[in-house]
Design a protein around this motif. Structure first.
Motif, PDB file in Angstrom:
ATOM      1  N   GLU A  59       0.835  -1.204   0.000  1.00  0.00           N
ATOM      2  CA  GLU A  59       0.000   0.000   0.000  1.00  0.00           C
ATOM      3  C   GLU A  59       0.872   1.257   0.000  1.00  0.00           C
ATOM      4  O   GLU A  59       0.631   2.191  -0.757  1.00  0.00           O
ATOM      5  N   ARG A  60       1.896   1.264   0.810  1.00  0.00           N
ATOM      6  CA  ARG A  60       2.729   2.468   0.994  1.00  0.00           C
ATOM      7  C   ARG A  60       3.563   2.810  -0.239  1.00  0.00           C
ATOM      8  O   ARG A  60       3.732   3.982  -0.572  1.00  0.00           O
ATOM      9  N   VAL A  61       4.091   1.823  -0.914  1.00  0.00           N
ATOM     10  CA  VAL A  61       4.993   2.100  -2.030  1.00  0.00           C
ATOM     11  C   VAL A  61       4.292   2.922  -3.114  1.00  0.00           C
ATOM     12  O   VAL A  61       4.904   3.785  -3.736  1.00  0.00           O
ATOM     13  N   PHE A  62       3.010   2.710  -3.291  1.00  0.00           N
ATOM     14  CA  PHE A  62       2.285   3.473  -4.312  1.00  0.00           C
ATOM     15  C   PHE A  62       2.040   4.913  -3.866  1.00  0.00           C
ATOM     16  O   PHE A  62       1.966   5.813  -4.696  1.00  0.00           O
ATOM     17  N   SER A  99      14.338   2.195  -5.919  1.00  0.00           N
ATOM     18  CA  SER A  99      14.035   1.176  -4.913  1.00  0.00           C
ATOM     19  C   SER A  99      12.530   0.971  -4.781  1.00  0.00           C
ATOM     20  O   SER A  99      12.072  -0.152  -4.531  1.00  0.00           O
ATOM     21  N   GLY A 100      11.745   2.026  -4.992  1.00  0.00           N
ATOM     22  CA  GLY A 100      10.295   1.870  -4.925  1.00  0.00           C
ATOM     23  C   GLY A 100       9.773   0.955  -6.015  1.00  0.00           C
ATOM     24  O   GLY A 100       8.985   0.048  -5.762  1.00  0.00           O
ATOM     25  N   TYR A 101      10.239   1.180  -7.248  1.00  0.00           N
ATOM     26  CA  TYR A 101       9.736   0.353  -8.351  1.00  0.00           C
ATOM     27  C   TYR A 101      10.281  -1.076  -8.261  1.00  0.00           C
ATOM     28  O   TYR A 101       9.556  -2.034  -8.551  1.00  0.00           O
ATOM     29  N   LEU A 102      11.529  -1.218  -7.822  1.00  0.00           N
ATOM     30  CA  LEU A 102      12.074  -2.566  -7.640  1.00  0.00           C
ATOM     31  C   LEU A 102      11.297  -3.308  -6.551  1.00  0.00           C
ATOM     32  O   LEU A 102      11.037  -4.509  -6.679  1.00  0.00           O
ATOM     33  N   ALA A 103      10.909  -2.586  -5.506  1.00  0.00           N
ATOM     34  CA  ALA A 103      10.085  -3.207  -4.465  1.00  0.00           C
ATOM     35  C   ALA A 103       8.737  -3.632  -5.039  1.00  0.00           C
ATOM     36  O   ALA A 103       8.218  -4.707  -4.699  1.00  0.00           O
ATOM     37  N   VAL A 104       8.167  -2.811  -5.923  1.00  0.00           N
ATOM     38  CA  VAL A 104       6.892  -3.180  -6.571  1.00  0.00           C
ATOM     39  C   VAL A 104       7.063  -4.480  -7.353  1.00  0.00           C
ATOM     40  O   VAL A 104       6.205  -5.362  -7.302  1.00  0.00           O
ATOM     41  N   LEU A 105       8.177  -4.605  -8.067  1.00  0.00           N
ATOM     42  CA  LEU A 105       8.410  -5.844  -8.819  1.00  0.00           C
ATOM     43  C   LEU A 105       8.492  -7.048  -7.877  1.00  0.00           C
ATOM     44  O   LEU A 105       7.922  -8.106  -8.166  1.00  0.00           O
ATOM     45  N   GLU A 106       9.193  -6.889  -6.780  1.00  0.00           N
ATOM     46  CA  GLU A 106       9.270  -7.977  -5.786  1.00  0.00           C
ATOM     47  C   GLU A 106       7.884  -8.293  -5.222  1.00  0.00           C
ATOM     48  O   GLU A 106       7.522  -9.458  -5.059  1.00  0.00           O
TER      49      GLU A 106
END
Length: 189
Positions: A59-62, A99-106
């Protein structure tokens, strides 16, 4: 136990950084505590389980990736060039927080095994995409929903390439590719 909302947010932000750096398998309470610079055991006091931490990171990453949602300027030219500028700005904004988008991929990969996380990510992505479509329509920019969907899918792939294999497409090729994509997908003026 009374919980501090700022510390909770800092722990979730640390979880995003851990996801980007170590992947979903590296996301442990200890790793989050270390990333956040808090005493070991802090994250486990804030989150009932690793799954709960994953969902809240999803939720937070977005929130962190989402641009300022102010309406588009009224005097924005209703041209393909305006769409082109918006697509360039979006790619730049997202890749400025790798790091945000890489976290989304994970998180996307992890969501294939965790239905609750899949539901959160689907809702987040669908909601942000719908908001972008609504802004696009209200601004009167060229291109229908199908064109915007094609741009979304193609640019998502471009962002993955830029962040994961930066030597595959050199930085000098990204801007011309975005422009070429917009020219092929969005109707002319």
């Amino acid at each position: 136990m009374r919980q501090n909302p700022e510390r909770r947010t800092a722990l979730i932000d640390a979880a995003i950084e851990v996801l980007a750096a170590q992947g979903a398998r590296g996301l442990t309470f200890r790793a989050v505590d270390q990333q956040a610079g808090v005493p070991i055991g802090t994250a486990s006091n804030y989150f009932a389980s690793r799954d709960a931490l994953l969902v809240q990171a999803g939720e937070r990453v977005f929130e962190k990736l989402d641009p300022n949602t102010a309406p588009m300027p009224a005097d924005l030219p209703r041209t393909r060039e305006s769409v082109d500028r918006a697509m360039h700005a979006m790619v730049e904004r997202i890749t400025a927080y790798p790091s945000g988008y890489l976290a989304v991929l994970e998180l996307r990969l992890e969501s294939t095994r965790r239905p609750e996380l899949r539901e959160v990510l689907t809702g987040q992505i669908r909601g942000h995409f719908q908001k972008d479509l609504d802004l696009h329509r209200k601004a009167g920019l060229p291109g229908d929903e199908q064109a915007m969907t094609l741009l979304y899918l193609a640019l998502a792939g471009l962002i993955v390439e830029r962040l994961t294999l930066p030597d595959f497409l050199g930085p000098e090729t990204v801007d011309p590719l975005i422009t070429a994509l917009v020219e092929r997908v969005v109707p002319g003026d």
